[in-house]
Design an enzyme around this catalytic site. Structure first.
Site, short mmCIF file in Angstrom:
data_model
loop_
_atom_site.label_atom_id
_atom_site.label_comp_id
_atom_site.label_asym_id
_atom_site.label_seq_id
_atom_site.Cartn_x
_atom_site.Cartn_y
_atom_site.Cartn_z
N SER A 1 3.09 -4.84 7.10
CA SER A 1 2.59 -4.58 5.75
C SER A 1 3.65 -4.95 4.72
O SER A 1 4.81 -4.53 4.82
CB SER A 1 2.24 -3.10 5.59
OG SER A 1 1.15 -2.75 6.39
N ASP B 1 -1.73 -19.08 13.20
CA ASP B 1 -0.54 -19.61 13.84
C ASP B 1 -0.47 -19.15 15.29
O ASP B 1 -0.42 -17.95 15.58
CB ASP B 1 0.71 -19.14 13.08
CG ASP B 1 1.94 -19.96 13.42
OD1 ASP B 1 2.34 -19.94 14.60
OD2 ASP B 1 2.48 -20.61 12.51
N HIS C 1 0.86 -1.18 0.00
CA HIS C 1 0.00 0.00 0.00
C HIS C 1 0.89 1.23 0.00
O HIS C 1 2.11 1.14 0.20
CB HIS C 1 -0.95 0.01 1.21
CG HIS C 1 -0.24 0.05 2.54
ND1 HIS C 1 0.42 1.16 3.02
CD2 HIS C 1 -0.08 -0.91 3.49
CE1 HIS C 1 0.94 0.90 4.20
NE2 HIS C 1 0.65 -0.36 4.51
#
Length: 402
Positions: free
Chosen positions: A357, A342, A220
């Site tokens: 990110s 997890d 992004h």
């Protein structure tokens, strides 16, 4: 009478089936993309209801078309297919530091200035708003806060012709500065920022014809912390990062990776800050990297996958996730919903945290995407972008830079 009732039930069932069929056709007509990249002119779709593609050559050289049919019978729409060599990329997962100099000075705040004639904000009165990027004053380019203040002082109270960028459009207005008796200088009421820095994760590396390596990361855009606006890039560099601590996320309070940027020489150069991530070139890639094929968006499936991310030091590890939703028609950054499953990752981070990110998502031995956002209300879930969407930006970078 019984026969009539039986016929009525059949008619009702037929009507319901027609409505459901029409709804399915309408849904997939809007939900599925109008264009696909393929490696071999064939197309297989991952849909809840079976949608098959009947491919045929099109008039344009190098392209083809496919008719999508629900249950293999009912036409949904026609889509275009573009052949593309399947990319082989090095999987990332390493944290990196980003230092960016903006292409101008971004207005992050506006304030009043008081002179003998009263109080007001000259910049706001002229039509300047938070998020605008100042590019020139009286025809002189502005690349920093210092350069802006120099031009304001040099004008000594004369009107200023201020050129700025807003929504990809360049505008010029006239600003009438005020002389602040408190600060003993001419002011416009603008607070600006000319640079930024932060931590993210590399998604992939690619070999280039020039012998260097290109990279894609974040998934992004880098946006200003005050305005939320995408930062226009002038120059940028990336450096190595050592993750030193983790603030775990919880509902309503996103966590974050804490790290220390390396003082050694930079890894490489950032060339673009886009909606789909940051992209640039590296001098080298970490040792021991192996390439994997990149998946096209139609090959991504709901189900088990892995993400690679770094929670300590600079070496990534694999963690299990579940791809819960696919938004195939979306060309932006929110193409899939992922769920962290997890236990090791959940215990340390609570789920997805800031700094993750760009963490690559691997499914069936292929790079399918990258983590982009966390759900504030549920940090165990977040959005991911298709790797195909990021790689398209890498291709654009090569066409410009080589």
């Amino acid at each position: 009478m019984k026969k009539i009732r039986w016929l009525q039930k059949i008619a009702a069932l037929a009507c319901s089936a027609a409505v459901l069929l029409g709804g399915g056709i309408g849904y997939y007509a809007g939900a599925l993309p109008d264009h696909y990249y393929t490696a071999d002119d064939t197309l297989e779709l991952q849909t809840v209801l079976p949608v098959t593609a009947v491919c045929r050559a099109a008039s344009a050289v190098g392209s083809s078309e496919a008719t999508l049919r629900l249950f293999g019978i009912f036409p949904v729409k026609t889509v275009s297919l573009t052949p593309m060599r399947r990319a082989e990329v090095y999987v990332g997962g390493e944290p990196f530091g980003i230092r960016m100099l903006m292409a101008g000075a971004m207005v992050v705040s506006l304030c009043d200035v008081t002179d003998r004639n009263g109080t007001g904000c000259p910049a706001e009165d002229a039509g300047i708003a938070v998020g605008d990027v100042i590019q020139a004053v009286n025809g002189v380019p502005v690349r920093s806060n210092e350069a802006l203040q120099k031009q304001i002082s040099a004008a000594a109270g004369d009107p200023l012709r201020v050129t700025f960028l807003r929504d990809d459009s360049t505008r010029t207005v006239t600003v009438h500065p005020k002389y602040s008796a408190v600060h003993c200088c001419w002011q416009t009421g603008m607070w600006v920022r000319d640079s930024t820095a932060g931590i993210g994760t590399v998604t992939y590396y690619c070999d280039t014809a020039a012998g260097s390596y290109s990279f894609g990361g974040l998934g992004h855009a880098i946006c200003d912390t005050d305005t939320g606006e995408q930062i226009p890039l002038a120059t940028g560099e990336i450096v190595g990062v050592q993750i030193t601590d983790v603030t775990a996320g919880k509902a309503g309070a996103p966590g974050a990776l804490q790290g220390r940027m390396a003082e050694a020489a930079e890894w490489g150069t950032v060339l673009s800050n886009t909606e789909r991530g940051v992209f640039g070139y590296l001098t080298a890639v970490p040792e021991g990297k192996q390439t994997v094929p990149m998946a096209f968006k139609q090959e991504v499936k709901r189900g088990a996958a892995e993400i690679y991310t770094t929670l300590s030091g600079d070496t990534p590890s694999a963690y299990s996730v579940e791809i819960e939703e696919l938004h195939s028609a979306d060309t932006g950054t929110r193409n899939m919903v992922i769920h962290i499953t997890d236990e090791r990752l959940l215990e340390t981070t609570g789920g997805i945290v800031q700094g993750m990110s760009g963490s690559p998502i691997i499914q069936n031995g292929r790079l399918v995407g990258a983590v982009t956002h966390v759900f504030v209300s549920d940090p165990t879930r977040g959005y991911g972008i298709f790797a195909e969407n990021m790689y398209a930006q890498t291709i654009a970078q090569h066409s410009i830079g080589e």
